[in-house]
Enzyme design. Structure first.
Site, PDB file in Angstrom:
ATOM      1  N   SER A  15       0.720  -1.333  -0.036  1.00  0.00           N
ATOM      2  CA  SER A  15       0.003   0.122   0.040  1.00  0.00           C
ATOM      3  C   SER A  15       0.876   1.174   0.026  1.00  0.00           C
ATOM      4  CB  SER A  15      -0.857  -0.062   1.065  1.00  0.00           C
ATOM      5  OG  SER A  15      -1.680   1.301   1.365  1.00  0.00           O
ATOM      6  N   LYS A  66     -12.989  -4.666   2.674  1.00  0.00           N
ATOM      7  CA  LYS A  66     -14.071  -3.189   2.545  1.00  0.00           C
ATOM      8  C   LYS A  66     -15.344  -3.948   3.190  1.00  0.00           C
ATOM      9  CE  LYS A  66     -11.307  -0.937  -0.839  1.00  0.00           C
ATOM     10  NZ  LYS A  66     -11.039  -0.063  -1.972  1.00  0.00           N
ATOM     11  N   ASP A 102     -13.839   6.049  -2.814  1.00  0.00           N
ATOM     12  CA  ASP A 102     -13.215   5.563  -4.307  1.00  0.00           C
ATOM     13  C   ASP A 102     -13.782   6.325  -5.318  1.00  0.00           C
ATOM     14  OD1 ASP A 102     -11.342   3.972  -3.011  1.00  0.00           O
ATOM     15  OD2 ASP A 102     -12.786   2.070  -3.113  1.00  0.00           O
ATOM     16  N   GLY A 130     -15.709  -5.118 -10.710  1.00  0.00           N
ATOM     17  CA  GLY A 130     -15.034  -5.783  -9.323  1.00  0.00           C
ATOM     18  C   GLY A 130     -15.560  -4.605  -8.418  1.00  0.00           C
TER      19      GLY A 130
HETATM   20  P1  ATR Z   1     -11.431  -4.882  -7.741  1.00  0.00           P
HETATM   21  O1  ATR Z   1     -12.208  -5.232  -6.748  1.00  0.00           O
HETATM   22  O2  ATR Z   1     -10.009  -4.396  -7.260  1.00  0.00           O
HETATM   23  O3  ATR Z   1     -12.242  -4.113  -8.885  1.00  0.00           O
HETATM   24  P2  ATR Z   1     -11.732  -7.584  -9.080  1.00  0.00           P
HETATM   25  O4  ATR Z   1     -12.973  -7.838  -8.357  1.00  0.00           O
HETATM   26  O5  ATR Z   1     -10.636  -8.612  -9.020  1.00  0.00           O
HETATM   27  O6  ATR Z   1     -10.953  -6.445  -8.677  1.00  0.00           O
HETATM   28  O7  ATR Z   1     -11.961  -7.380 -10.677  1.00  0.00           O
HETATM   29  C1  ATR Z   1     -11.121  -7.455 -11.764  1.00  0.00           C
HETATM   30  C2  ATR Z   1     -11.690  -7.150 -12.944  1.00  0.00           C
HETATM   31  O8  ATR Z   1     -10.811  -7.459 -14.011  1.00  0.00           O
HETATM   32  C3  ATR Z   1     -13.086  -7.990 -13.251  1.00  0.00           C
HETATM   33  O9  ATR Z   1     -14.023  -7.347 -14.051  1.00  0.00           O
HETATM   34  C4  ATR Z   1     -12.408  -9.164 -14.035  1.00  0.00           C
HETATM   35  O10 ATR Z   1     -13.408  -9.926 -15.002  1.00  0.00           O
HETATM   36  P3  ATR Z   1     -14.061 -10.931 -14.279  1.00  0.00           P
HETATM   37  O11 ATR Z   1     -15.346 -10.447 -13.417  1.00  0.00           O
HETATM   38  O12 ATR Z   1     -14.706 -11.771 -15.602  1.00  0.00           O
HETATM   39  O13 ATR Z   1     -13.294 -11.778 -13.519  1.00  0.00           O
HETATM   40  C5  ATR Z   1     -11.380  -8.489 -14.822  1.00  0.00           C
HETATM   41  N1  ATR Z   1     -10.660  -9.059 -15.573  1.00  0.00           N
HETATM   42  C6  ATR Z   1      -9.438  -9.785 -14.851  1.00  0.00           C
HETATM   43  N2  ATR Z   1      -8.598 -10.615 -15.708  1.00  0.00           N
HETATM   44  C7  ATR Z   1      -9.169 -10.182 -16.948  1.00  0.00           C
HETATM   45  C8  ATR Z   1      -9.051 -10.628 -18.425  1.00  0.00           C
HETATM   46  N3  ATR Z   1      -7.907 -11.759 -18.365  1.00  0.00           N
HETATM   47  N4  ATR Z   1      -9.864 -10.506 -19.276  1.00  0.00           N
HETATM   48  C9  ATR Z   1     -11.087  -9.851 -18.986  1.00  0.00           C
HETATM   49  N5  ATR Z   1     -11.461  -9.164 -17.849  1.00  0.00           N
HETATM   50  C10 ATR Z   1     -10.642  -9.476 -16.759  1.00  0.00           C
END
Ligand code: ATR
Length: 280
Positions: A15, A66, A102, A130
């Site tokens: 962080s 969170k 955020d 996410g």
């Molecule tokens: P955060 O809470 O930090 O926003 P997260 O919940 O891990 O993170 O979300 C990551 C985002 O990146 C998600 O929308 C994820 O898509 P999925 O919901 O389908 O998992 C997206 N993401 C991660 N890797 C990806 C990839 N290779 N292609 C497309 N989307 C991806």
């Protein structure tokens, strides 16, 4: 008494919040303290409920705590209640209060770096569903945007994030993104694609309108492949670092009593740290 705050999460070693709040404490000349606390999710509810006993007037909350932090609150503000997640906690009148800053950080970053980006309240295309996406969608709706496409690899997650805003947020499959670009006045990457160590977000941006603003929540590297492409097309870009800087402002003010400024020198301090750890 020296006021103490911290960033909590698991892991929390990466962080940059201590650097951010430490900079403000030092430059404003306050005698407060801001440290890291690694708090595993199974201990998190107890930690937040006993924040004062741990010696803190408040804290930030990062992944994966969170939602747990939200459920530990006595008082949630409107934003935290809408999201069911809190990233900023403080004790007031003996009660644990919480907010989620955020979305505020996202809007303040664009307001600062892309003047009039929201003037027409046009169409926004958000990629990813996410926690960050959830906060940003809520902020965009609060700002008055009436048409938001939310594209995600897993459509059901986009549908879940869109559900509270049925007339405004339209869930879409990631495969539909190329066809949606021509309608987008603002493009927001909320996926982890483009982050150091992840694959890049491989999108042909030629269909975006000339006035489009492109922003990324990823800030390591600062100039993601998506932003590089947008810049090469001559579009306005806003990197994700400002969101981190601005989301810290309300918490610092709650804990230490002074509203801090996001300045060029602060940004340079964080950029130097990112460059130091992002080898290339
Ligand atoms: P955060 O809470 O930090 O926003 P997260 O919940 O891990 O993170 O979300 C990551 C985002 O990146 C998600 O929308 C994820 O898509 P999925 O919901 O389908 O998992 C997206 N993401 C991660 N890797 C990806 C990839 N290779 N292609 C497309 N989307 C991806």
């Amino acid at each position: 008494m020296i006021r103490r705050a911290c960033v909590t999460g698991h892991p929390v070693a990466h962080s940059r919040s201590p650097l951010l709040h430490g900079y403000w404490l030092k430059t404003i000349g306050l005698s407060g303290v801001y440290v890291r606390e690694d708090v595993p999710p199974e201990q998190a509810a107890g930690f937040y409920r006993n924040l004062a006993e741990h010696g803190y007037v408040g804290c930030n909350v990062t992944i994966p705590n969170k939602e747990i932090a939200f459920s530990a609150l006595d008082e949630a503000d409107e934003t935290a209640a809408a999201l069911g997640a809190a990233n900023t906690l403080w004790i007031e009148g003996g009660k644990l209060h919480g907010s989620n800053t955020d979305g505020y950080g996202f809007l303040a970053n664009l307001d600062e770096c892309a003047q009039d980006w929201d003037k027409s309240r046009g169409t926004v295309l958000v990629l990813g569903a996410g926690g960050a996406s959830r906060a940003i969608i809520h902020a965009l709706v609060s700002r008055g945007f009436g048409r938001i496409y939310l594209a995600n690899r897993t459509l059901s997650r986009a549908e879940a994030v869109a559900r509270p805003y049925p007339a405004i947020v339209q869930p879409r499959d990631f495969a539909d993104v190329p066809a949606l670009l021509q309608e987008a006045d603002v493009l927001v990457n909320c996926t982890s694609l483009g982050m150091k160590g992840s694959e890049p977000l491989d999108l042909d941006l030629s269909a975006l309108p000339e006035h489009a603003v492109v922003t990324d929540i990823v800030y390591v590297p600062l100039l993601t492949p998506l932003l590089e492409r947008a810049q090469a097309r001559g579009l306005r870009i806003v990197d994700g670092l400002g969101m981190l800087l601005h989301q810290g402002v309300p918490g610092f003010e709650r804990w230490f009593g002074v509203r801090p400024q996001v300045t060029d020198e602060l940004r340079a301090t964080l950029v130097a740290d990112i460059m130091g750890t992002d080898k290339g």
